[in-house]
Design a protein around this motif. Structure first.
Motif, PDB file in Angstrom:
ATOM      1  N   GLY A 188       1.114   1.035   4.403  1.00 41.79           N
ATOM      2  CA  GLY A 188       1.301  -0.417   4.357  1.00 41.79           C
ATOM      3  C   GLY A 188       2.630  -0.815   4.956  1.00 41.79           C
ATOM      4  N   THR A 189       2.804  -2.113   5.107  1.00 48.49           N
ATOM      5  CA  THR A 189       4.084  -2.634   5.611  1.00 48.49           C
ATOM      6  C   THR A 189       5.051  -2.815   4.448  1.00 48.49           C
ATOM      7  OG1 THR A 189       2.856  -3.806   7.342  1.00 48.49           O
ATOM      8  CG2 THR A 189       5.105  -4.525   6.932  1.00 48.49           C
ATOM      9  N   HIS A 200       6.026  -6.893  -3.461  1.00 50.68           N
ATOM     10  CA  HIS A 200       5.503  -7.760  -4.518  1.00 50.68           C
ATOM     11  C   HIS A 200       4.591  -6.991  -5.472  1.00 50.68           C
ATOM     12  CE1 HIS A 200       1.706  -7.928  -2.285  1.00 50.68           C
ATOM     13  NE2 HIS A 200       2.361  -8.347  -1.191  1.00 50.68           N
ATOM     14  N   GLY A 244       1.439  -7.013  -5.947  1.00 53.32           N
ATOM     15  CA  GLY A 244       0.233  -6.420  -5.348  1.00 53.32           C
ATOM     16  C   GLY A 244       0.537  -5.030  -4.811  1.00 53.32           C
ATOM     17  N   HIS A 245       1.692  -4.883  -4.178  1.00 51.08           N
ATOM     18  CA  HIS A 245       2.098  -3.569  -3.655  1.00 51.08           C
ATOM     19  C   HIS A 245       2.298  -2.593  -4.818  1.00 51.08           C
ATOM     20  CE1 HIS A 245       3.963  -5.956  -0.070  1.00 51.08           C
ATOM     21  NE2 HIS A 245       2.729  -5.579   0.220  1.00 51.08           N
ATOM     22  N   ARG A 253      -1.969   2.572  -8.792  1.00 51.39           N
ATOM     23  CA  ARG A 253      -3.356   3.060  -8.856  1.00 51.39           C
ATOM     24  C   ARG A 253      -3.599   4.185  -7.855  1.00 51.39           C
ATOM     25  NH1 ARG A 253      -6.475  -2.053  -7.889  1.00 51.39           N
ATOM     26  NH2 ARG A 253      -4.503  -2.578  -6.914  1.00 51.39           N
ATOM     27  N   LYS A 260       1.588  -7.815  14.068  1.00 52.92           N
ATOM     28  CA  LYS A 260       2.215  -8.323  12.839  1.00 52.92           C
ATOM     29  C   LYS A 260       3.654  -8.610  13.217  1.00 52.92           C
ATOM     30  CE  LYS A 260       1.666  -7.340   7.973  1.00 52.92           C
ATOM     31  NZ  LYS A 260       1.062  -6.432   7.014  1.00 52.92           N
ATOM     32  N   GLY A 272      -5.982  -1.137   0.045  1.00 50.80           N
ATOM     33  CA  GLY A 272      -6.528  -2.270  -0.695  1.00 50.80           C
ATOM     34  C   GLY A 272      -7.861  -2.736  -0.130  1.00 50.80           C
ATOM     35  N   TRP A 304      -9.254  -4.114   3.313  1.00 51.01           N
ATOM     36  CA  TRP A 304      -9.582  -3.238   4.450  1.00 51.01           C
ATOM     37  C   TRP A 304     -10.969  -2.617   4.350  1.00 51.01           C
ATOM     38  CZ3 TRP A 304      -6.414  -3.438   8.468  1.00 51.01           C
ATOM     39  CH2 TRP A 304      -5.079  -3.825   8.247  1.00 51.01           C
ATOM     40  N   THR A 347      -4.838  -7.107  -5.516  1.00 51.71           N
ATOM     41  CA  THR A 347      -4.344  -8.022  -6.549  1.00 51.71           C
ATOM     42  C   THR A 347      -4.466  -9.453  -6.026  1.00 51.71           C
ATOM     43  OG1 THR A 347      -2.784  -6.333  -7.210  1.00 51.71           O
ATOM     44  CG2 THR A 347      -2.364  -8.560  -8.031  1.00 51.71           C
ATOM     45  N   VAL A 394      -1.525 -12.977  -4.278  1.00 47.66           N
ATOM     46  CA  VAL A 394      -0.180 -12.614  -3.806  1.00 47.66           C
ATOM     47  C   VAL A 394      -0.313 -11.811  -2.510  1.00 47.66           C
ATOM     48  CG1 VAL A 394      -0.001 -10.520  -5.235  1.00 47.66           C
ATOM     49  CG2 VAL A 394       2.078 -11.611  -4.415  1.00 47.66           C
ATOM     50  N   THR A 419       2.404 -12.423   3.306  1.00 49.25           N
ATOM     51  CA  THR A 419       2.280 -13.644   4.111  1.00 49.25           C
ATOM     52  C   THR A 419       2.575 -14.876   3.251  1.00 49.25           C
ATOM     53  OG1 THR A 419       0.590 -12.541   5.402  1.00 49.25           O
ATOM     54  CG2 THR A 419       0.702 -14.922   5.626  1.00 49.25           C
TER      55      THR A 419
HETATM   56  N1  CTP Z   1      -2.219  -5.084  -1.390  1.00 48.27           N
HETATM   57  C1  CTP Z   1      -2.879  -5.297  -2.605  1.00 48.27           C
HETATM   58  N2  CTP Z   1      -2.836  -6.544  -3.198  1.00 48.27           N
HETATM   59  C2  CTP Z   1      -2.177  -7.558  -2.584  1.00 48.27           C
HETATM   60  C3  CTP Z   1      -1.501  -7.351  -1.373  1.00 48.27           C
HETATM   61  C4  CTP Z   1      -1.546  -6.090  -0.799  1.00 48.27           C
HETATM   62  O1  CTP Z   1      -3.498  -4.396  -3.153  1.00 48.27           O
HETATM   63  N3  CTP Z   1      -2.187  -8.745  -3.167  1.00 48.27           N
HETATM   64  C5  CTP Z   1      -2.290  -3.782  -0.760  1.00 48.27           C
HETATM   65  C6  CTP Z   1      -2.915  -3.801   0.629  1.00 48.27           C
HETATM   66  O2  CTP Z   1      -4.319  -3.853   0.553  1.00 48.27           O
HETATM   67  C7  CTP Z   1      -2.389  -2.512   1.221  1.00 48.27           C
HETATM   68  C8  CTP Z   1      -0.991  -2.390   0.588  1.00 48.27           C
HETATM   69  O3  CTP Z   1      -0.987  -3.283  -0.535  1.00 48.27           O
HETATM   70  O4  CTP Z   1      -3.174  -1.430   0.811  1.00 48.27           O
HETATM   71  C9  CTP Z   1       0.099  -2.762   1.564  1.00 48.27           C
HETATM   72  O5  CTP Z   1      -0.267  -4.006   2.107  1.00 48.27           O
HETATM   73  P1  CTP Z   1       0.582  -4.916   3.075  1.00 48.27           P
HETATM   74  O6  CTP Z   1      -0.210  -5.227   4.253  1.00 48.27           O
HETATM   75  O7  CTP Z   1       1.937  -4.366   3.236  1.00 48.27           O
HETATM   76  O8  CTP Z   1       0.723  -6.232   2.127  1.00 48.27           O
HETATM   77  P2  CTP Z   1       0.195  -7.695   2.285  1.00 48.27           P
HETATM   78  O9  CTP Z   1       0.797  -8.511   1.162  1.00 48.27           O
HETATM   79  O10 CTP Z   1      -1.304  -7.720   2.392  1.00 48.27           O
HETATM   80  O11 CTP Z   1       0.878  -8.117   3.668  1.00 48.27           O
HETATM   81  P3  CTP Z   1       0.519  -9.270   4.714  1.00 48.27           P
HETATM   82  O12 CTP Z   1       0.389 -10.546   3.953  1.00 48.27           O
HETATM   83  O13 CTP Z   1       1.693  -9.243   5.655  1.00 48.27           O
HETATM   84  O14 CTP Z   1      -0.755  -8.844   5.401  1.00 48.27           O
END
Ligand code: CTP
Length: 477
Positions: free
Chosen positions: A31-32, A37, A39-40, A46, A69, A116, A119, A138, A141, A144
């Motif tokens: 991931g990035t 946050h 969600g990460h 998990r 991105k 997550g 994908w 999650t 959140v 972006t």
């Molecule tokens: N992820 C997650 N729940 C979220 C946000 C992200 O489970 N609410 C998961 C993504 O599915 C991925 C990992 O965290 O497996 C890293 O995601 P990343 O792309 O870095 O985070 P995003 O918040 O989705 O970033 P962006 O909004 O830039 O796409």
């Protein structure tokens, strides 16, 4: 590159997990992790619970840019630190390119790949090599969302409705954090047609236009740039102006000073300067790959309709004002601004406009040539010559996608490629946005000094051209 997550696994085999017959279950995720946050955190938690050992791949800035991105806020180091702080990662690696996931799965002998649920299906092709698990994302959140909250959307007001302005709107839609909001053109009808086409607002009153804009993109004819930039800055707006930003060094210096005093950003839109391939090229050229650099030759030519403004405007049109900003860029970036001599040669049309121009620059230890053509076509390549080899960037070099490093032995060739997405304007929009948001990471790409030097060269050229007659001219100083 591997980063020690501060937690090592000493025993590669653990008690039977029920999953892999006693073998340690290795999980990998990527991931990035920008603006780390909840969600990460939950995803990593998990992911770790799926096995015994978790490898987390964090994307590099270049890779994120390459996959579109474009406005990640946290640096790679910060993003790695944040993943590390969770304590869930046993090992952190960086993800640098497409295709790496497959290689990592083999290299690290991975049992489970997880990401997550945003994908779902996307990584099914990896099922041939390991188990693929999509974890529920999650809700409510994302990076972006946080980027938008921390940095409100910047509304872009566009001055000018020509070809480049059309391309700009398309590219701006691909950069999150900005919105092409409205357009102004003293010719109201043109503004309305443009606004209808792109679903934005047209303004005939320029003060109202400034009131609803945060950034002004100036894409009007060259000679109007100075007054529009000045007016925009006086209205407290950041400015992105098409090249050439100015046709006089004094005016350029005045505008950058004004921007500085008002704490505003002024960017010259030479897209090549901001694209990843060109940055990579400069890095390689300037790191001794071909020894000491002694020559730079850049060529950009276009076959132009002779009824277009570029070949009709006897005062400001012509090949040099149109294209030299590109050709001078690698010269100034490699040799700097302290040339000892500059000399121009032009072929002009009947109206006295240059259709083919060469600028020759002499530096203490190098020679450079910028070749520009409008109505004369040549190969658009960039050649950098050094004491130990040369670099050739294939046409169109200004959309830097591919280059080769050559040495004396013709078989000794290194090849480099980089993505150049769309029309490339997205890169400058993105860098402008991150500079407005306080990042200094891109300041080196096109500095105030570079833009002022370019304006000075334009000024010298126009003075010589307009003082000389028609036909073939050697405008040497
Ligand atoms: N992820 C997650 N729940 C979220 C946000 C992200 O489970 N609410 C998961 C993504 O599915 C991925 C990992 O965290 O497996 C890293 O995601 P990343 O792309 O870095 O985070 P995003 O918040 O989705 O970033 P962006 O909004 O830039 O796409």
């Amino acid at each position: 590159m591997m980063v020690d997550a501060g937690k090592s696994c000493t025993n590669m085999y653990v008690a039977d997990t029920g999953n892999c017959g006693g073998k340690m279950v290795k999980v990998i995720t990527y991931g990035t992790f920008d603006l780390f946050h909840e969600g990460h955190y939950k995803l990593l938690q998990r992911a770790r619970q799926l096995g015994d050992y978790l490898i987390v791949g964090v994307t590099t800035e270049d890779y994120d840019q390459a996959r579109g991105k474009l406005n990640v806020i946290d640096s790679l180091i910060t993003r790695i630190e944040n993943v590390k702080k969770t304590g869930f990662a046993d090992e952190i690696i960086v993800e640098e390119s497409q295709g790496q996931k497959f290689r990592d799965i083999k290299k690290y002998d991975i049992d489970i790949f997880t990401v997550g649920s945003d994908w779902v299906g996307k990584f099914d092709y990896l099922k041939e090599y390991c188990k693929v698990v999509y974890l529920d994302r999650t809700k409510n959140v994302s990076s972006t969302m946080l980027r938008t909250k921390e940095t409100p959307i910047q509304r872009i007001g566009i001055i000018g409705t020509g070809r480049i302005a059309n391309r700009f709107v398309q590219e701006a839609t691909l950069v999150s954090g900005v919105n092409a909001q409205c357009v102004y053109n003293p010719n109201n009808r043109s503004a309305e047609i443009f606004a209808d086409k792109w679903g934005i607002d047209a303004y005939s009153d320029i003060d109202e236009f400034y009131n609803v804009s945060d950034i002004i993109y100036v894409a009007s004819p060259h000679e109007t740039h100075y007054s529009y930039i000045k007016q925009s800055l006086e209205h407290g707006k950041h400015v992105l102006c098409e090249k050439p930003l100015c046709l006089s060094k004094g005016q350029s210096m005045e505008l950058f000073q004004l921007a500085k005093e008002r704490d505003l950003i002024l960017f010259e839109g030479i897209k090549t300067a901001y694209c990843p391939g060109f940055t990579k090229l400069l890095g390689i050229a300037c790191s001794g790959a071909i020894g000491a650099i002694r020559g730079v030759e850049a060529c950009f030519t276009k076959l132009e309709n002779e009824n277009n403004r570029e070949l009709k405007d006897t005062k400001y049109g012509g090949s040099f004002t149109e294209l030299a900003s590109y050709c001078m860029l690698p010269i100034l970036k490699i040799f700097g601004r302290d040339y000892e001599d500059i000399r121009f040669e032009s072929i002009k049309n009947n109206e006295g406009i240059d259709i083919y121009t060469k600028a020759h620059l002499r530096y203490p230890n190098g020679l450079a040539t910028a070749t520009c053509g409008l109505g004369v076509k040549s190969e658009g390549k960039l050649l950098i010559s050094g004491t130990e080899g040369y670099i050739v960037v294939e046409a169109p070099w200004w959309k830097t996608r591919y280059f080769e490093v050559h040495h004396e032995d013709p078989n000794d060739v290194e090849r480099f490629s980089e993505r150049f997405l769309g029309d490339g304007l997205r890169y400058e929009i993105c860098d402008l946005l991150s500079t407005i948001n306080g990042s200094a990471a891109n300041d080196f790409k096109l500095t105030r000094g570079d833009s002022e030097a370019l304006a000075g060269i334009m000024e010298m050229f126009l003075k010589e051209r307009n003082n000389s007659g028609n036909g073939y001219e050697n405008m040497g100083t």
